[in-house]
Enzyme design. Structure first.
Site, PDB file in Angstrom:
ATOM      1  N   ASP A   1       9.705  16.980  -2.955  1.00  0.00           N
ATOM      2  CA  ASP A   1      10.832  16.520  -3.774  1.00  0.00           C
ATOM      3  C   ASP A   1      11.840  15.708  -2.957  1.00  0.00           C
ATOM      4  O   ASP A   1      12.202  16.095  -1.840  1.00  0.00           O
ATOM      5  CB  ASP A   1      11.539  17.771  -4.323  1.00  0.00           C
ATOM      6  CG  ASP A   1      12.707  17.443  -5.217  1.00  0.00           C
ATOM      7  OD1 ASP A   1      12.466  17.038  -6.354  1.00  0.00           O
ATOM      8  OD2 ASP A   1      13.861  17.592  -4.764  1.00  0.00           O
TER       9      ASP A   1
ATOM     10  N   GLU B   1       7.710  12.260  -3.350  1.00  0.00           N
ATOM     11  CA  GLU B   1       8.526  11.650  -4.399  1.00  0.00           C
ATOM     12  C   GLU B   1       9.501  10.673  -3.746  1.00  0.00           C
ATOM     13  O   GLU B   1      10.409  11.085  -3.024  1.00  0.00           O
ATOM     14  CB  GLU B   1       9.327  12.709  -5.163  1.00  0.00           C
ATOM     15  CG  GLU B   1      10.047  12.082  -6.339  1.00  0.00           C
ATOM     16  CD  GLU B   1      11.343  12.750  -6.753  1.00  0.00           C
ATOM     17  OE1 GLU B   1      11.760  12.537  -7.896  1.00  0.00           O
ATOM     18  OE2 GLU B   1      11.954  13.461  -5.929  1.00  0.00           O
TER      19      GLU B   1
HETATM   20  C1  GLC Z   1      13.922  15.228  -7.750  1.00  0.00           C
HETATM   21  C2  GLC Z   1      13.437  15.949  -8.982  1.00  0.00           C
HETATM   22  C3  GLC Z   1      14.549  16.044  -9.956  1.00  0.00           C
HETATM   23  C4  GLC Z   1      15.672  16.841  -9.331  1.00  0.00           C
HETATM   24  C5  GLC Z   1      16.085  16.240  -7.988  1.00  0.00           C
HETATM   25  C6  GLC Z   1      16.933  17.180  -7.201  1.00  0.00           C
HETATM   26  O1  GLC Z   1      14.281  13.923  -8.014  1.00  0.00           O
HETATM   27  O2  GLC Z   1      12.317  15.301  -9.490  1.00  0.00           O
HETATM   28  O3  GLC Z   1      14.144  16.629 -11.155  1.00  0.00           O
HETATM   29  O4  GLC Z   1      16.767  16.883 -10.186  1.00  0.00           O
HETATM   30  O5  GLC Z   1      14.980  15.936  -7.178  1.00  0.00           O
HETATM   31  O6  GLC Z   1      16.172  18.222  -6.654  1.00  0.00           O
END
Ligand code: GLC
Ligand code: MG
Length: 594
Positions: free
Chosen positions: A222, A290
């Protein structure tokens, strides 16, 4: 007995079998489960782990081999699990650790790989580490990013700099207890961990090992770009896009995103994963990153050791208002042309943070987008519900749950809210779409569920689900797993691509982004047969499955996609019959010898 032998020989020698040189993850069809919204087993209106376990066979039947789950760890749920108060326990909303172990065991028995969401950048402010850090208790004092603030000429203390939270508002919050500011890229309940502290680095490695020991096959990492911030805390340069200093777009993010140290940390994690596989069973454990950064920064993750960074170009760079020409240039070529050599590509068209495909593109384009997602080279990633073309649901300000939206006001929340794309999975036409026995669910079920649901689409002659399943099945063929790709713009609104491999029947995919039928020639794909047949078609396509078409002139319906193979007298069938003939001969020869 003999019949069985023929069948098993066929299975063993199928020309489209998986290439033994490719590792499991390189051909994966990955499915994202958002646990709160997928399946509720206990009727509280919130999805849970036993619910997920009960639907694993559905994934297998669909042809999925790998799933990743958004967080199920203990959490106050300010950001619905992305605010973790204990990284090695399961939140009771989702079940127990036993439930988790059962989920992994069932997944393994079904041959499914399980990927956890790793949230390394921040914890919840209710995590024991943060509570101790607030109180200045060692060794936790420096577990987070603390700053005494800047002293103004008049003696008042103010924020260290102009850094802004991704969710809006300043990224620094004053703690009266500690008499200092702490930094949070996301909500103030999600303080950033300090990766310049070796103890924190080790904690996260221990957490990774903890879940590997419980049998997970890898991690979706993440917000990896946010791991490090410049340690001299300079002001970010202004973007000029808005005058509101609390709007995330007020500044550029040079000093708080994708710092060099981030990539070094990824390399360390890769080493950990590889060492783990080496000392256990030699089965690769993967990391999927991500990242929404620019193409150079995204591609650097490959070099750093990620198995792949998520390719969000079809999400970030384009949408349903773009022409095929723009989609090709800004999303597909931009990705393929910048991809380093010898890496595994991937494609993602939806996730829990972005509007659904049917809404970002259009409901007519769901099948064409799934064709692009699943038939371009590499891993494909599906957000739950995209296999049936679920649509965003408008959610009132009163019902809004997402902290990003709640941080705004009633006039603007819709621009930010991620609730509309997180509504319960539409399994069937029963209570709460078969998601829960409870009529009230954490987010409302979309009102279209009576007609738009999986059960109906399984029954229907043609449906998004049937198209989806056919695409996942086609991904098993070596021409898709290993073939070359050739993307061509046929008109401003029609894009086509071929997948070709010596000895295999080419696959030609044609997608029309115009609101009208277009007639195109596919002669640029010289290796395709002159006579082709539609093997998979969008549900809105005039050309339906099994229709013969000539390579030189194909009429492709508005907003549709089709997958073409060689017609009856050549290509696939020729290869099929020759393979079958060879096998038959072998079996006959064997039976004669006996
Ligand atoms: C990432 C997740 C998102 C979350 C953020 C903070 O972007 O996909 O859903 O709010 O991280 O952890
Ligand atoms: Mg950080």
């Amino acid at each position: 007995m003999r019949g069985l032998l023929i069948l098993s020989l066929l299975a063993l020698t199928s020309w489209s079998s998986v290439n033994a040189d490719l590792d499991w993850w390189q051909t994966a069809s990955v499915y994202q489960v958002y646990p709160r919204s997928w399946m509720d087993s206990d009727g509280d209106g919130i999805g849970d782990i036993p619910g997920i376990e009960s639907k694993l066979e559905y994934l297998v039947d669909t042809g999925i081999d790998t799933f990743w789950m958004s967080p199920v760890y203990e959490s106050p749920m300010v950001d619905f699990g992305y605010d973790i108060s204990n990284f090695t326990s399961i939140d009771s909303i989702f079940g127990t650790m036993d439930d988790f172990d059962n989920l992994v065991a069932t997944a393994k028995s079904l041959g499914l790989k399980v990927i956890m969401d790793l949230v390394p950048n921040h914890s919840s402010d209710e995590h024991e580490w943060f509570i101790k850090s607030l109180a200045g208790i060692d060794p936790y004092t420096d577990y987070y990013i603390w700053h005494n603030g800047t002293e103004l000429e008049n003696g008042t203390i103010t924020r260290p700099n102009n850094w802004i939270s991704y969710f809006g508002g300043y990224a620094w919050t004053w703690s009266s207890e500690r008499q200092a500011y702490y930094y949070h890229k996301f909500t103030e309940e999600q303080p950033d961990l300090n990766y310049r502290n070796e103890l924190v680095v080790q904690e996260m490695k221990d957490i990774i090992e903890f879940w590997l020991d419980r049998g997970v096959d890898g991690f979706r990492v993440d917000a990896v770009d946010t791991l490090f911030e410049d340690e001299t805390y300079p002001d970010e340069p202004l973007s000029g896009l808005t005058d509101d200093p609390t709007d995330y777009d007020y500044t550029l993010h040079y000093y708080t995103m994708a710092q060099d140290e981030t990539y070094e940390m990824v390399t360390q994690w890769r080493t950990l994963l590889d060492d783990y596989a080496f000392k256990t069973d030699n089965v690769t454990r993967i990391m999927m990153m991500e990242t929404y950064e620019n193409v150079t920064q995204v591609m650097k993750f490959y070099d750093a050791g990620a198995h792949f960074p998520f390719n969000f170009f079809l999400i970030m760079n384009v949408n349903g208002s773009n022409t095929a020409s723009e989609i090709k240039e800004l999303a597909i070529d931009e990705w393929l042309d910048n991809l380093p050599d010898n890496v595994t590509s991937d494609w993602v068209i939806g996730n829990h943070d972005r509007k659904r495909v049917a809404t970002r593109y259009s409901s007519e384009q769901v099948d064409a987008m799934n064709m692009i997602n699943h038939l371009l080279p590499g891993v494909s990633v599906t957000y739950y519900g995209e296999e049936i073309g679920m649509e965003n649901l408008w959610i009132s300000w009163e019902d809004t749950q997402d902290p990003w939206a709640c941080n705004q006001d009633e006039d603007t929340y819709e621009l930010y809210s991620r609730d509309p794309n997180r509504t319960p999975m539409q399994w069937d036409a029963t209570t709460s779409a078969g998601f829960s026995t409870n009529e009230s669910t954490w987010l409302p079920v979309h009102s279209n569920y009576l007609t738009l649901n999986l059960a109906a689409q399984m029954e229907a002659e043609v449906s998004h689900y049937k198209v989806y399943k056919a695409l996942i099945s086609l991904r098993q063929e070596s021409v898709i797993q290993e073939g070359s790709v050739n993307v061509q713009l046929l008109t401003d609104n029609v894009m086509a691509f071929s997948r070709e491999l010596d000895g295999s029947d080419p696959v030609i995919v044609v997608t029309n982004f115009a609101n009208n039928t277009e007639t195109v020639s596919l002669d640029v794909f010289e290796n395709a047969s002159d006579n082709m047949v539609v093997s998979i078609a969008s549900i809105n396509s005039e050309l339906t499955e099994g229709t013969a078409v000539s390579r030189s002139s194909v009429e492709i319906s508005a907003l549709s996609g089709i997958v073409l193979r060689s017609g009856t007298d050549s290509g696939a069938n020729a290869i099929l019959s020759s393979a079958f003939f060879t096998l038959l001969m072998a079996v006959l020869a064997r039976s004669i010898r006996c």
